[in-house]
Scaffold this motif. Structure first.
Motif, mmCIF file in Angstrom:
data_model
loop_
_atom_site.group_PDB
_atom_site.id
_atom_site.type_symbol
_atom_site.label_atom_id
_atom_site.label_comp_id
_atom_site.label_asym_id
_atom_site.label_seq_id
_atom_site.Cartn_x
_atom_site.Cartn_y
_atom_site.Cartn_z
ATOM 1 N N TYR A 259 0.834 -1.203 0.000
ATOM 2 C CA TYR A 259 0.000 0.000 0.000
ATOM 3 C C TYR A 259 0.870 1.256 0.000
ATOM 4 O O TYR A 259 1.909 1.304 0.663
ATOM 5 C CB TYR A 259 -0.912 0.022 1.224
ATOM 6 N N LYS A 286 -7.582 1.564 1.285
ATOM 7 C CA LYS A 286 -7.657 1.289 2.721
ATOM 8 C C LYS A 286 -7.424 2.575 3.496
ATOM 9 O O LYS A 286 -6.492 3.314 3.203
ATOM 10 C CB LYS A 286 -6.609 0.249 3.122
ATOM 11 N N LEU A 296 -11.938 -0.873 4.185
ATOM 12 C CA LEU A 296 -11.342 -1.252 2.910
ATOM 13 C C LEU A 296 -12.403 -1.279 1.824
ATOM 14 O O LEU A 296 -13.511 -1.783 2.031
ATOM 15 C CB LEU A 296 -10.687 -2.629 3.031
#
Length: 391
Positions: A259, A286, A296
Motif C-alpha cells: 500500500y 484502505k 477497505l
C-alpha cells in the motif's frame, strides 16, 4: 535525592551529544543520547533524578570521589567528528533523607489517545523519576485504596535513556465511544515512604468503526487525449476517531506490504493523482484512523486514450436546419469560405446531447465544418471534418 535536575551544554556547531555514567573511549560506545535526542543542534538539555547515598548503599553500591557523581559527555558533528576527550559534569547529592514523593513524568502512550473500536484493554508504561510502587484505578482515590498494582523496577540501576524508571500494566475496562479516565499514584522506597497526594490522570478515548463513505472512480471510463491519462483517486471517510479523520492508502494487489499513502490525506477527504496508460484497472483503498480503526474498498475502472478528432457520421437537411451527428461528444463550428481557419474563429453550431449539432440551412452557403471533442482533438488547421453545400 531524586529531585529533578536540569543542566545543559552549548556547542559551537550543530551536533549530536551523548552522556554516560562511565567514562568511555569513544562516542559510539556511550550509552545515552543527551536529553534523549539524536538531532543535530547547538543547545542541549538533560534532566535527571539522581539517587541519594542511602538509596545506593541499600543496594551495596559505593560512590567514589567523596560521594560525587560524574557524568561524561561527548558530541559529534554532521561530518562524524567527535570530541577527543570527555566533558565531565560533577554532582553531589544531599545525604539527608528522601522527603519528596515520586514524580510521574510521562507515559509511552499519548494522553487522550484513541484506541480501536471493540478494544477493551491496552498495555501501558509509566515513567517515574525514582524506583517506586505504583497503582491505578478508575476512580480518583487514595493510594492505599487503588485496586491495581503495577509492575515496577526495584533497583536504582536499570533506568532508561531518559534516566527514568518504568512501571508497566494493562489498562482494562475500556468502553467504545467514551472517554476512559484512569488515575495513577506512586509510593517511593524511602525509609519513610513518600506517596503522591494528587493523581496523574490519563485518558484513553474509545471510538467507533471507521467508514469509507465513497471512493472514486468506480465502474466508469476515464478518457483523455494523452498517452498517459490523469486519474484522480478520491475517498471520503466518516465516524471512527474525530469524525472520520484518517490516512488513506492505495494498492493494486491488496497485499498488506503493497500500500502507498495518498498524497492528500490525514483528513476526511483524500485524493491521489495517477497517470495511467490505456487498460482496465483495479485498486484497493484502505483508510486507517489514529485509533487503528480501518475500512477497505475495491474499485474498478477503465482508462482510454483518445487522440483522434470526432467523426461526422451523418449530415442532412431537416426542416429549416442543417444537422450533423458526430460519433462522440464535442462541439462544432463552421466557416463559409475555406477549411483553413482557427477553430475558435469558426461560427458555433448549436449542440444537443453533445453529438447532435445544427445551424440554419442556407442553399447559398457552403459550410466548412470542424468538430472538436471534449479532450481538444480536432482536425488539422487546414482540414475540415466535412464540407456541406446547400442546394
Amino acid at each position: 535525592a531524586f529531585t529533578p535536575l536540569s543542566f545543559g551544554i552549548e556547542t559551537n556547531e550543530p551536533a549530536s551529544c551523548k552522556i554516560d555514567y562511565v567514562k568511555k573511549n569513544s562516542f559510539e560506545n556511550m550509552s545515552f543520547y543527551f536529553g534523549g535526542s539524536q538531532l543535530l543542534k547547538q543547545n542541549h538539555t538533560q534532566t535527571i533524578s539522581l539517587p541519594g547515598q542511602a538509596n545506593l548503599e541499600a543496594e551495596n553500591i559505593t560512590l567514589e570521589n567523596d560521594n560525587e557523581y560524574e557524568l561524561s559527555v561527548r558530541c559529534r558533528d554532521a561530518n562524524g567528528n567527535s570530541n577527543p576527550a570527555n566533558f565531565i559534569f560533577k554532582f553531589c547529592v544531599d545525604k539527608g533523607p528522601d522527603t519528596t514523593p515520586p514524580l510521574i513524568i510521562t507515559t509511552d502512550l499519548l494522553n487522550g489517545m484513541p484506541v480501536a473500536y471493540n478494544q477493551t484493554s491496552v498495555e501501558l508504561i509509566l515513567y517515574v523519576n525514582e524506583p517506586s510502587n505504583c497503582k491505578w484505578d478508575h476512580l480518583d482515590q487514595n493510594y492505599e485504596n487503588m485496586e491495581t498494582a503495577m509492575t515496577c523496577q526495584d533497583s536504582v540501576i536499570p533506568m532508561n535513556a531518559q534516566m527514568l524508571y518504568e512501571c508497566t500494566t494493562t489498562l482494562t475496562g475500556l468502553k467504545d465511544r467514551f472517554e476512559n479516565n484512569f488515575y495513577f499514584k506512586c509510593k517511593d522506597k524511602a525509609t519513610t515512604p513518600n506517596v503522591n497526594t494528587e493523581s496523574y490522570k490519563f485518558t484513553i478515548t474509545g471510538t467507533q468503526p471507521l467508514v469509507i463513505n465513497s471512493v472514486k472512480p468506480n465502474g466508469t471510463t476515464i478518457r483523455d487525449s494523452t498517452d498517459s491519462v490523469k486519474v484522480t483517486l478520491k475517498a471520503e471517510t466518516s465516524a471512527g476517531y474525530n469524525e472520520g479523520e484518517a490516512i488513506c492508502y492505495f494498492s493494486e494487489t491488496g497485499s498488506e506490504n503493497d500500500y502507498n499513502q495518498f498524497f492528500e490525506t490525514n483528513s476526511h477527504t483524500h485524493s491521489q493523482d495517477l497517470y495511467l496508460s490505456e487498460g482496465d484497472y483495479e485498486y484497493f483503498i484502505k483508510c486507517v484512523d489514529l485509533g487503528g480503526n480501518s475500512d477497505l474498498e475495491k474499485i474498478n475502472f477503465n482508462v482510454e486514450s483518445d487522440s483522434e478528432a470526432p467523426i461526422v457520421v451523418r449530415a442532412y437537411h431537416e426542416e429549416t436546419y442543417l444537422k450533423i451527428i458526430t460519433n462522440e461528444d464535442g462541439e462544432c463550428v463552421y466557416g463559409m469560405s475555406t477549411c483553413n481557419y482557427a477553430f475558435e474563429d469558426g461560427i458555433k453550431m448549436t449542440d444537443v446531447d453533445g453529438t447532435k449539432h445544427y445551424t440554419d440551412w442556407d442553399t447559398k452557403t457552403t459550410f466548412y465544418i470542424k468538430c472538436q471533442d471534449d479532450y481538444g482533438n480536432q482536425p488539422l488547421p487546414d482540414e475540415c471534418n466535412i464540407i456541406v453545400k446547400g442546394f
